[in-house]
Design a protein around this motif. Structure first.
Motif, PDB file in Angstrom:
ATOM      1  N   GLU A  99      87.960  69.097  85.473  1.00  0.00           N
ATOM      2  CA  GLU A  99      88.044  67.803  84.799  1.00  0.00           C
ATOM      3  C   GLU A  99      89.327  67.111  85.240  1.00  0.00           C
ATOM      4  O   GLU A  99      90.347  67.756  85.444  1.00  0.00           O
ATOM      5  CB  GLU A  99      88.118  68.023  83.278  1.00  0.00           C
ATOM      6  CG  GLU A  99      86.858  68.583  82.685  1.00  0.00           C
ATOM      7  CD  GLU A  99      85.902  67.477  82.316  1.00  0.00           C
ATOM      8  OE1 GLU A  99      86.286  66.621  81.523  1.00  0.00           O
ATOM      9  OE2 GLU A  99      84.786  67.454  82.837  1.00  0.00           O
ATOM     10  N   PRO A 100      89.291  65.792  85.411  1.00  0.00           N
ATOM     11  CA  PRO A 100      90.526  65.071  85.741  1.00  0.00           C
ATOM     12  C   PRO A 100      91.570  65.381  84.686  1.00  0.00           C
ATOM     13  O   PRO A 100      91.282  65.319  83.492  1.00  0.00           O
ATOM     14  CB  PRO A 100      90.119  63.606  85.676  1.00  0.00           C
ATOM     15  CG  PRO A 100      88.638  63.585  85.639  1.00  0.00           C
ATOM     16  CD  PRO A 100      88.152  64.927  85.239  1.00  0.00           C
ATOM     17  N   GLU A 101      92.755  65.688  85.132  1.00  0.00           N
ATOM     18  CA  GLU A 101      93.803  66.049  84.178  1.00  0.00           C
ATOM     19  C   GLU A 101      94.128  64.919  83.228  1.00  0.00           C
ATOM     20  O   GLU A 101      94.157  63.757  83.613  1.00  0.00           O
ATOM     21  CB  GLU A 101      95.079  66.403  84.937  1.00  0.00           C
ATOM     22  CG  GLU A 101      95.154  67.872  85.283  1.00  0.00           C
ATOM     23  CD  GLU A 101      96.399  68.160  86.070  1.00  0.00           C
ATOM     24  OE1 GLU A 101      96.390  69.132  86.800  1.00  0.00           O
ATOM     25  OE2 GLU A 101      97.372  67.388  85.932  1.00  0.00           O
ATOM     26  N   GLY A 102      94.440  65.274  82.037  1.00  0.00           N
ATOM     27  CA  GLY A 102      94.959  64.287  81.108  1.00  0.00           C
ATOM     28  C   GLY A 102      93.883  63.434  80.455  1.00  0.00           C
ATOM     29  O   GLY A 102      94.157  62.685  79.551  1.00  0.00           O
ATOM     30  N   LEU A 103      92.660  63.526  80.953  1.00  0.00           N
ATOM     31  CA  LEU A 103      91.635  62.668  80.366  1.00  0.00           C
ATOM     32  C   LEU A 103      90.659  63.465  79.526  1.00  0.00           C
ATOM     33  O   LEU A 103      89.739  62.924  78.961  1.00  0.00           O
ATOM     34  CB  LEU A 103      90.878  61.918  81.461  1.00  0.00           C
ATOM     35  CG  LEU A 103      91.694  60.761  82.030  1.00  0.00           C
ATOM     36  CD1 LEU A 103      91.254  60.417  83.410  1.00  0.00           C
ATOM     37  CD2 LEU A 103      91.584  59.563  81.103  1.00  0.00           C
TER      38      LEU A 103
ATOM     39  N   ASN B  80      90.567  65.128  74.703  1.00  0.00           N
ATOM     40  CA  ASN B  80      89.629  64.882  73.633  1.00  0.00           C
ATOM     41  C   ASN B  80      88.499  65.900  73.645  1.00  0.00           C
ATOM     42  O   ASN B  80      88.165  66.493  72.632  1.00  0.00           O
ATOM     43  CB  ASN B  80      89.062  63.471  73.775  1.00  0.00           C
ATOM     44  CG  ASN B  80      88.219  63.108  72.584  1.00  0.00           C
ATOM     45  OD1 ASN B  80      88.655  63.277  71.461  1.00  0.00           O
ATOM     46  ND2 ASN B  80      86.999  62.656  72.834  1.00  0.00           N
ATOM     47  N   ALA B  81      87.939  66.112  74.842  1.00  0.00           N
ATOM     48  CA  ALA B  81      86.852  67.066  74.973  1.00  0.00           C
ATOM     49  C   ALA B  81      87.312  68.447  74.517  1.00  0.00           C
ATOM     50  O   ALA B  81      86.617  69.142  73.796  1.00  0.00           O
ATOM     51  CB  ALA B  81      86.387  67.125  76.413  1.00  0.00           C
TER      52      ALA B  81
END
Lengths: 471, 471
Positions: B3-7, B10-11
């Motif tokens: 997953e793209p870091e920092g985004l 939430n997940a």
């Protein structure tokens, strides 16, 4: 490509003579090609604009590929600003460069200005630095900055493939305001399927699909209908990895963000489809021992690109030959061994390459991981053993009958079981190991697998024979 | 999948213990798997709903594949109606069938009712007829009719892959009416990117992209903003052909029409991406001599699926062996020939498979046609000759030095040039001919190419030697 019947009368009718570009096989039709060729020879720009101007970019691409080299450039020059330069993204790299290098840089710049940024980058990236700079210098400032930023990202990254035109609105706007904005704004991207939501510093907050906007009442705030973006793509991410995210989450488009999580572009599914095709093609070609080669490459380029693979195979072939050399006395006494030995090596090679193909593909699609690797290794060992026994029996019987020698039949059968079992092991373990150490299993696996099955095949067969016949 | 870091905070935060489903390598993480395994063992439905309920369908798919067979069924049963059955479209066929066959048909029917029709068909199509009928019988009438119609189209056609939920409006509606209809209507598809325009008999008139609707003032009539549909897909069209149309024209979705040109469904790019992957996979596996095999197949199934290819190769191997058999006297006198002969055959095989791989891929992507076939055949002949001379020189020198015999060096060099030239010819002509007669070049080319390079390699080398040494 066969057009659905009955739905393309309109497309056909647009040609002055009711002529379709494709024949029944989906190939550019010979009459159409002759017609365009004649128009080019006559410098008949009216016909060209009428006939070629109405085609889809990929149809123009097919037309360019079917024309002779001189005709291609002439067509582009004659059509002038009516030529759809996106067609150049649809042709072979060699053809694209041939056309671009023969056009004045000013004309290319004028064309690039009209294109979406992803198409512009696609066309610019393979030109040499000097031409690229000259073309960029001709562009308006903002356009130049955008393209330079895209071109600044490494090749084959999301940053190179992204489109820098997108629609972004603040979270506190209402759906109504957003729709009004889109109705008024002239500078929208040519097509889009979602709207991004950003904060005042251009940081990505979320996204809204267009169908969501259309189902929602005008008064509702954007922040209440947006999704948080879980799948934003860093601009430096490899395009293959980005494509896998698209596939996994069934995305139509995704935000591309820079290192500060600021929105810099949008990656769309049509570009991703090209990436998927390209990556699948790369795996296939690499497994077949061919590098990044294009159909339009010349003899010299193609020949040279295939040398490394042949060279490595030559070395392993000499290795296998030297194994045979160890047993020259045995072969001199039992010539039947020389006749049969390629069968043992070859069947092992085939069985090994079956396992290897399955493994390489599973690695490419990430279908193989620590949870199933053990099970798959055990399965392949079982397959190798099972098919080894089946084919050993078959070959043993045929060899014994052919040479009227039961000993020979037994020896080749035993060698066969050994080699097919080793082939299965090699076919799965070699790609897994190469992947583990970070090498591309598609490139290197075949060489190692063949080396193993050749060496083990000759060694097992000739070694067993030497021992059994007591030579 | 990283997953793209920092985004994705939430997940992650949604997991009760802040635990992500994937580890750094993009594989289902061991702690997460243990956590879910424990919850299954404890029949802790609350945790399961919380942790698995928030995952994307493809994440649930990955989780199912990582779990043990017993855990899979237990997870589905424990989650009840909170289980997202679209996840079953993301797993291996064997795993899907294993789960479905162990669930009561009533429960499957209740699940199918919630799914988009394309997912429902995907899940139903591999079940046996009896189960299929029982499940369909449980469904409401309109749902049943729609699914039966889709299932009535042959396998691997657009009709099987299409979604029967779509938005269609009459041409005389205004943009405003259309937007109001979408705001009011509850029964819209889950997501869509274009609206179709139909006449009163359901015949397809055109389509409008959502972004076009959003940019247009409310008073404008739909017929004034719609495009005529040039790329409607007949429901009986092969899915691969449909995928090529999507790629060619960069479509996001396309109308599917029946034989009377009535709109029956919509094919979307996410399904097409799956088709593209699947077709690329088929070509790769077939070139590697593997049929339609799944990673989850058992030893017996996998072994059996690979037998035909091995059997055909065995026959050609005996053919090659019998060519060697013609020269047994020569080999007895000059054992060096037996040692060197696999090099001639093997290098020819490699060169041939390079050419063949390029050709098969070009045929699959329709990059080769009557306009360039002649040029490509000439190119491959040039490549074969050029690399033939290069490697002939190399092998000649090494062989002459190894066996201290200039005659042997000359003979192997001559045989090498012949075989690499023939390999190039075979590598391009065999797939082209197979394609012309309607056979799949990916399946059969490799066998014929290897047969040719083996036979010609042994014949040229041993034949030349017999003649030169006057045996």
């Amino acid at each position: 490509m066969s057009e659905p019947e009955g739905l393309n009368e309109n497309a056909n009718a647009e040609g002055a003579e009711g002529m379709g570009i494709y024949d029944a096989d989906g190939v550019v039709s010979a009459p159409f090609l002759a017609h365009i060729g004649a128009a080019i020879a006559d410098r008949d720009t009216i016909t060209l604009r009428q006939e070629v101007g109405v085609l889809h970019q990929s149809e123009v691409g097919d037309l360019l590929e079917a024309l002779l080299p001189d005709q291609r450039l002439a067509l582009v020059v004659l059509m002038g600003d009516d030529f759809d330069y996106t067609a150049l993204t649809e042709v072979d790299e060699a053809i694209r460069l041939e056309i671009l290098e023969n056009l004045p840089n000013q004309q290319v710049a004028r064309a690039v200005e009209q294109l979406d940024s992803d198409d512009a980058v696609y066309i610019l990236e393979d030109l040499d630095q000097e031409d690229q700079d000259e073309i960029l210098a001709e562009l308006p400032f903002t356009e130049r900055v955008r393209l330079r930023r895209s071109l600044g990202y490494p090749e084959e990254t999301a940053g190179r493939r992204m489109q820098t035109e997108f629609v972004a609105v603040p979270p506190f706007w209402t759906v109504g305001q957003t729709i009004d904005y889109m109705r008024e704004e002239q500078n929208l991207p040519e097509s889009f399927s979602q709207i991004f939501v950003i904060d005042p510093t251009f940081r990505l907050v979320g996204a809204v699909d267009l169908d969501r906007i259309l189902r929602t009442k005008r008064g509702v705030k954007i922040e209440d209908v947006m999704r948080e973006t879980r799948h934003a793509i860093p601009a430096t991410m490899d395009q293959e990895e980005a494509a896998q995210i698209f596939e996994k989450y069934d995305l139509l488009s995704a935000a591309v963000v820079d290192e500060n999580e600021r929105l810099v572009g949008v990656l769309t599914i049509d570009d991703v489809v090209d990436v998927i095709q390209q990556e699948a093609e790369e795996d296939l070609l690499r497994l077949g021992g061919v590098g990044d080669e294009e159909l339009s490459d010349r003899v010299w380029t193609a020949a040279r690109s295939r040398v490394p693979w042949l060279m490595v195979n030559l070395i392993t072939a000499f290795l296998a030959a030297s194994v045979i050399g160890l047993f020259d006395d045995t072969i001199e006494k039992v010539v039947a061994l020389a006749i049969l030995m390629p069968i043992v090596a070859g069947m092992g090679g085939n069985a090994g390459s079956q396992t290897m193909t399955v493994t390489v593909r599973a690695l490419a699609t990430r279908d193989i991981d620590i949870y199933n690797a053990g099970r798959i290794i055990r399965r392949e060992m079982g397959v190798g053993l099972l098919n080894g026994v089946v084919f050993a029996t078959l070959i043993g019987v045929v060899a014994a009958t052919w040479f009227q020698d039961y000993n020979l039949g037994g020896i080749i059968a035993a060698a066969m079981i050994i080699n097919m079992f080793v082939a299965a092991l090699g076919g799965i373990l070699i790609p897994l190991l190469l992947d583990r150490v970070g090498a591309d299993p598609a490139v290197a696996s075949a060489v190692f697998v063949t080396a193993v099955t050749d060496v083990v095949g000759f060694l097992a067969f000739l070694g067993l024979a030497t021992w059994w016949f007591g030579i």
